[in-house]
Design a protein around this motif. Structure first.
Motif, short mmCIF file in Angstrom:
data_model
loop_
_atom_site.label_atom_id
_atom_site.label_comp_id
_atom_site.label_asym_id
_atom_site.label_seq_id
_atom_site.Cartn_x
_atom_site.Cartn_y
_atom_site.Cartn_z
N SER A 176 -8.47 -3.78 9.41
CA SER A 176 -9.09 -2.45 9.41
C SER A 176 -8.18 -1.37 8.83
O SER A 176 -8.66 -0.35 8.34
CB SER A 176 -9.49 -2.06 10.84
OG SER A 176 -8.39 -2.22 11.73
N THR A 177 -6.87 -1.60 8.88
CA THR A 177 -5.92 -0.64 8.33
C THR A 177 -4.77 -1.40 7.69
O THR A 177 -4.30 -2.40 8.23
CB THR A 177 -5.37 0.30 9.43
OG1 THR A 177 -6.43 1.09 9.97
CG2 THR A 177 -4.30 1.24 8.86
N TRP A 178 -4.34 -0.92 6.54
CA TRP A 178 -3.15 -1.46 5.87
C TRP A 178 -2.13 -0.32 5.79
O TRP A 178 -2.41 0.73 5.18
CB TRP A 178 -3.46 -1.97 4.48
CG TRP A 178 -4.41 -3.12 4.45
CD1 TRP A 178 -4.10 -4.46 4.39
CD2 TRP A 178 -5.84 -3.06 4.48
NE1 TRP A 178 -5.25 -5.21 4.39
CE2 TRP A 178 -6.34 -4.37 4.44
CE3 TRP A 178 -6.76 -2.01 4.54
CZ2 TRP A 178 -7.69 -4.67 4.45
CZ3 TRP A 178 -8.12 -2.29 4.56
CH2 TRP A 178 -8.57 -3.61 4.52
N HIS A 179 -0.97 -0.52 6.38
CA HIS A 179 0.07 0.51 6.35
C HIS A 179 0.93 0.37 5.10
O HIS A 179 1.12 -0.73 4.58
CB HIS A 179 0.94 0.40 7.60
CG HIS A 179 0.23 0.76 8.87
ND1 HIS A 179 -0.09 2.05 9.19
CD2 HIS A 179 -0.25 -0.02 9.87
CE1 HIS A 179 -0.71 2.07 10.36
NE2 HIS A 179 -0.84 0.82 10.78
N LEU A 180 1.44 1.50 4.66
CA LEU A 180 2.34 1.51 3.51
C LEU A 180 3.59 0.70 3.84
O LEU A 180 4.27 0.95 4.84
CB LEU A 180 2.73 2.96 3.18
CG LEU A 180 3.70 3.17 2.02
CD1 LEU A 180 3.08 2.71 0.70
CD2 LEU A 180 4.11 4.65 1.93
N SER A 181 3.90 -0.29 3.00
CA SER A 181 5.04 -1.17 3.27
C SER A 181 6.13 -1.09 2.20
O SER A 181 7.26 -1.52 2.45
CB SER A 181 4.56 -2.62 3.39
OG SER A 181 3.83 -3.02 2.23
N ARG A 182 5.82 -0.51 1.04
CA ARG A 182 6.82 -0.50 -0.04
C ARG A 182 6.44 0.56 -1.07
O ARG A 182 5.27 0.73 -1.40
CB ARG A 182 6.88 -1.87 -0.70
CG ARG A 182 7.87 -2.03 -1.84
CD ARG A 182 7.72 -3.42 -2.46
NE ARG A 182 8.61 -3.62 -3.59
CZ ARG A 182 9.81 -4.16 -3.51
NH1 ARG A 182 10.28 -4.55 -2.33
NH2 ARG A 182 10.55 -4.34 -4.59
N ILE A 183 7.45 1.27 -1.56
CA ILE A 183 7.28 2.19 -2.68
C ILE A 183 8.28 1.78 -3.75
O ILE A 183 9.48 1.61 -3.46
CB ILE A 183 7.55 3.67 -2.28
CG1 ILE A 183 6.74 4.05 -1.04
CG2 ILE A 183 7.22 4.60 -3.44
CD1 ILE A 183 7.12 5.41 -0.48
N GLN A 184 7.82 1.61 -4.98
CA GLN A 184 8.71 1.25 -6.08
C GLN A 184 8.52 2.23 -7.22
O GLN A 184 7.39 2.56 -7.60
CB GLN A 184 8.42 -0.17 -6.56
CG GLN A 184 9.36 -0.63 -7.67
CD GLN A 184 9.20 -2.11 -7.98
OE1 GLN A 184 9.45 -2.96 -7.13
NE2 GLN A 184 8.79 -2.41 -9.20
#
Length: 277
Positions: A176-184
């Motif tokens: 139901s929710t996907w959290h931010l796990s990586r920024i490139q």
């Protein structure tokens, strides 16, 4: 204007040469609502420093209906676009035999927010933004901004079925929710990683309702009291942001005391204790 108080308290700015991520405590409160979830930093408060994509299901989950009965199927599209002549079709939708609407995905990260749907292999963003979206509900999503920076959402929360008494279709367990796990960064030289801990499985209570009708026709008044209608509780496998890791920075969000304002199915949920940089 609502007259409500809004306030932001900066905590730390995780920044490098190409990427930055501001972490803050934000306050916005406009009154108590029954069953409204309270965050781990207190009523009216939220921790800003990551991002998420949340799925709002409509009808069946996307792809869950049988082939030929899905929203994107040409047979369903032709009937949806001629709905005024399709009373039987409306009845079948109500019975859960067709999926007549796409799920809506609500996203928020950095300075970006909005919604998107997935239709026949293409993502459509509302309002229209210069974002490239890839992925799916099984593996998560990657959103690439107009500058080429990539935001990966691959830390899922799962929601277990919620329904109402007498419903013909119940949602299966789904992400139901996907959290931010990586920024490139666009160059690939800088990366910010966000790590999460389990925050227990929490039951979000259902509701009871009952309708009372008072009729006053010419031949005399009468009343009708309908039976109770209820929805079943939703169970959510929650996630809690634990670390933000970037070149030169490690931000640790340390859990404090266990919360006693939630109904746990399993595990425990915690209040934010401190932020250590």
């Amino acid at each position: 204007p609502t007259g409500g108080v809004q306030y932001s308290l900066p905590l730390v700015d995780v920044s490098g040469q190409e990427l930055s991520l501001a972490v803050s405590l934000d306050y916005s409160y406009d009154g108590f609502r029954p069953h409204e979830a309270v965050s781990w930093v207190g009523m009216g408060w939220s921790l800003s420093g990551g991002g998420s994509i949340t799925r709002v299901p409509f009808g069946h989950l996307d792809g869950d209906a049988p082939v030929g009965r899905r929203y994107e199927d040409s047979h369903v599209q032709s009937r949806v676009n001629n709905i005024s002549m399709e009373q039987d079709f409306l009845h079948d939708i109500n019975e859960g035999l067709y999926d007549s609407e796409p799920d809506v995905y609500v996203f928020q990260f950095g300075s970006y927010s909005g919604k998107f749907i997935h239709f026949k292999g293409t993502f459509y963003c509302f309002p229209d933004q210069a974002l490239r979206i890839t992925g799916n509900g099984d593996t998560g999503f990657v959103i690439t901004t107009e500058t080429g920076d990539q935001y990966t959402f691959q830390e899922p929360e799962y929601t277990h079925s919620k329904g109402s008494d007498g419903e013909n279709y119940l949602l299966p367990t789904y992400a139901s929710t996907w959290h931010l796990s990586r920024i490139q960064s666009a160059s690939g030289k800088e990366t910010i990683v966000l790590q999460y801990d389990s925050d227990g499985t929490v039951s979000q209570g259902g509701y009871f309702s009952q309708t009372y009708k008072l009729m006053d026709p010419p031949d005399g008044a009468y009343t009708t009291l309908s039976p109770f209608h209820y929805s079943y509780p939703t169970k959510v496998d929650r996630k809690r942001l634990r670390y933000i890791i970037a070149p030169g920075y490690t931000v640790s969000l340390v859990p404090g005391a266990a919360r006693d304002d939630l109904f746990y199915v399993s595990g425990s949920s915690y209040m934010l204790g401190e932020v250590v940089v």
